[in-house]
Design a protein around this motif. Structure first.
Motif, PDB file in Angstrom:
ATOM      1  N   HIS A  88     -79.122 -11.686  13.873  1.00 46.37           N
ATOM      2  CA  HIS A  88     -78.625 -13.053  14.081  1.00 46.37           C
ATOM      3  C   HIS A  88     -77.238 -13.173  13.444  1.00 46.37           C
ATOM      4  CE1 HIS A  88     -78.718 -17.372  14.735  1.00 46.37           C
ATOM      5  NE2 HIS A  88     -78.299 -17.545  13.499  1.00 46.37           N
ATOM      6  N   HIS A  90     -72.992 -14.921  14.063  1.00 43.07           N
ATOM      7  CA  HIS A  90     -71.953 -15.645  14.821  1.00 43.07           C
ATOM      8  C   HIS A  90     -70.635 -14.994  14.388  1.00 43.07           C
ATOM      9  CE1 HIS A  90     -75.160 -18.588  15.398  1.00 43.07           C
ATOM     10  NE2 HIS A  90     -75.312 -18.612  14.087  1.00 43.07           N
ATOM     11  N   HIS A 242     -82.063 -21.451  17.002  1.00 46.09           N
ATOM     12  CA  HIS A 242     -82.063 -21.906  15.610  1.00 46.09           C
ATOM     13  C   HIS A 242     -83.254 -22.848  15.458  1.00 46.09           C
ATOM     14  CE1 HIS A 242     -77.587 -21.039  15.692  1.00 46.09           C
ATOM     15  NE2 HIS A 242     -77.959 -20.471  14.565  1.00 46.09           N
ATOM     16  N   HIS A 275     -84.131 -18.087  11.461  1.00 43.15           N
ATOM     17  CA  HIS A 275     -84.457 -18.824  10.221  1.00 43.15           C
ATOM     18  C   HIS A 275     -85.950 -19.130  10.116  1.00 43.15           C
ATOM     19  CE1 HIS A 275     -80.216 -18.811   9.634  1.00 43.15           C
ATOM     20  NE2 HIS A 275     -80.009 -19.503  10.730  1.00 43.15           N
ATOM     21  N   ASP A 326     -76.368 -13.269   9.610  1.00 42.51           N
ATOM     22  CA  ASP A 326     -75.855 -14.552  10.089  1.00 42.51           C
ATOM     23  C   ASP A 326     -74.319 -14.528  10.110  1.00 42.51           C
ATOM     24  OD1 ASP A 326     -75.899 -17.104  11.120  1.00 42.51           O
ATOM     25  OD2 ASP A 326     -77.032 -17.997   9.493  1.00 42.51           O
TER      26      ASP A 326
HETATM   27 ZN    ZN Z   1     -77.087 -19.164  13.175  1.00 39.35          ZN
END
Ligand code: ZN
Length: 464
Positions: A88, A90, A242, A275, A326
């Motif tokens: 996960h 970005h 998410h 998460h 993340d």
């Molecule tokens: Zn995220």
């Protein structure tokens, strides 16, 4: 000027990409500590043989017989391990490290996405994503799921995340957001199908391992969610969302949204939660029963004060778990060694028990288990015959008593001597060999500066 269709547009940039490159020779890597992360968790005193196509041909004990057409990498005294898989991420957020230091999830989103997003211009998303991917690569993450985001104003700018991933050379899964500005569901779906088809036409080797859907229906509402689930199931894609991240929103709204997921057949073995912290027993057990999966992000969960996931309980319930670092604006150093320690130590502190998580377990979580969650374990996540030779050579800072313990407790990304993707060396120490990181960094800094100036100018003119 003639307007290009989406497919033509995609093809035009896809065909201009350089791909990953190939090694011209067979490579032998000799080490007395080859941590394979295979099904037997073998640590081998021997060698790994890599073909010129970048695949592992052999992992065996003993000394290799190296012929004149092959190259020997002597890593004795060093540890060879699979490249990390991060489930996960970005990647673009790496340009915004240290932002919103005392905010939790929504305050942080407000300072980042909802403050800067509309000032993004052409090329920003490309540069930020390229920088993020290369930074992950030099920190030992050879496969990433880029959970892309529609932060900039246009679809063309959004798609820059794809071309940057292809150019970086790090293996990636493109977690795609439907174009919600498109007029109909048919158009939204066609854009994704075009991208997948255009990617199939790109000559191997290239960096894209596949696609997933970044589901936002859980925040937009039932209609959007239903559309996403239908598309994901129809195209055989996983959908990552998410979910149950911040404590306050989870308890106020998030847990109640589970009924929507459940009713719309939105919980299946293609659903991946990012998460998934503030669950209850019903949500956890139902998700596990349906084969849903999750990505655990300890650095980000700590930084944003989101909470500690009860991973031992989840594993006991039968939920498949992988790990991610993340985005680098909420896990500001994308060091997977640090990520493992953050998660494992928090659990050990909570329980005052070392049995709660072992070095083997946490290493599996950040390599092969994440590859399994992302359904790319046939190609990456362990050092086994037939998989891509994605690996790290690590120089431990002290004598090795137990290679797994050395990796988990005593190693940081700065101890990585080299990172390899498909048998091609990407880094020497922290230096990238196939990209000029100084140029990328400089470009990234100039673009962030421009965005900040644009924002400041608007703030000034809008003052009374
Ligand atoms: Zn995220």
């Amino acid at each position: 000027m003639r307007k290009l269709s989406t497919k033509q547009l995609l093809l035009s940039f896809c065909l201009s990409l350089g791909g990953l490159g190939l090694s011209a020779e067979n490579i032998y890597v000799r080490s007395n500590h080859i941590v394979t992360m295979d099904a037997t968790n073998a640590v081998i005193d021997g060698y790994m043989r890599i073909g010129s196509d970048g695949q592992i041909l052999d992992v065996s004990e003993g000394e290799p017989e190296v012929d004149a057409f092959s190259r020997l990498i002597d890593a004795r005294g060093q540890i060879v391990m699979p490249g990390f898989v991060s489930g996960h991420n970005h990647l673009w957020q790496s340009a915004f490290r240290g932002i919103a230091p005392n905010e939790e999830l929504y305050g942080w989103l407000n300072e980042l996405h909802w403050t800067y997003g509309e000032y993004f211009k052409s090329g920003d998303m490309y540069t930020f994503t390229l920088y993020g991917a290369l930074d992950q690569l030099r920190h030992g993450i050879t496969t990433t799921l880029n959970h892309t985001q529609t932060v900039p104003p246009t679809y063309e700018q959004y798609m820059e995340q794809f071309s940057a991933g292809m150019d970086a050379g790090q293996h990636f899964i493109y977690s795609y957001v439907l174009d919600w500005k498109a007029p109909t569901a048919t158009v939204r779906r066609a854009k994704l199908v075009d991208l997948i088809e255009a990617t199939r036409l790109i000559q191997e080797p290239h960096a894209c391992l596949g696609f997933g859907l970044h589901g936002v229906g859980v925040h937009r509402g039932a209609d959007s969610h239903r559309e996403e689930v239908e598309i994901a199931k129809d195209l055989g894609l996983d959908m990552q969302i998410h979910y149950l991240e911040g404590a306050k929103q989870s308890l106020e709204k998030g847990q109640a949204m589970y009924e929507m997921l459940r009713e719309e057949a939105g919980v299946w073995d293609g659903l991946v939660y990012a998460h998934f912290i503030h669950t209850n027993d019903d949500i956890l057990m139902h998700s596990a029963k349906k084969g849903a999966k999750m990505i655990w992000n300890p650095l980000s969960n700590g930084r944003l004060a989101s909470g500690l996931v009860d991973i031992p309980k989840y594993l006991e319930a039968g939920l498949a778990v992988g790990m991610g670092v993340d985005g680098s604006a909420s896990a500001d150093v994308c060091d997977p060694f640090q990520n493992m320690r953050m998660g494992m130590y928090a659990l050990r502190m909570r329980d005052s028990s070392a049995a709660v998580m072992s070095c083997l377990e946490v290493l599996q979580l950040h390599t092969i288990k994440t590859a399994e969650v992302l359904e790319v374990d046939d190609r990456v996540g362990s050092l086994e015959v037939g998989k891509f030779a994605d690996f790290l050579i690590v120089e431990p800072p002290s004598p090795i008593f137990d290679p797994l313990a050395t990796l988990v407790f005593a190693t940081s990304a700065s101890d990585i001597q080299s990172v390899w993707v498909r048998g091609v060396q990407q880094t020497k120490k922290k230096e990238l060999l196939l990209h000029d990181m100084a140029v990328v960094e400089n470009e990234m800094e100039l673009r962030v500066e421009r965005i900040r100036l644009d924002l400041a100018a608007v703030a000034t003119t809008s003052q009374p």
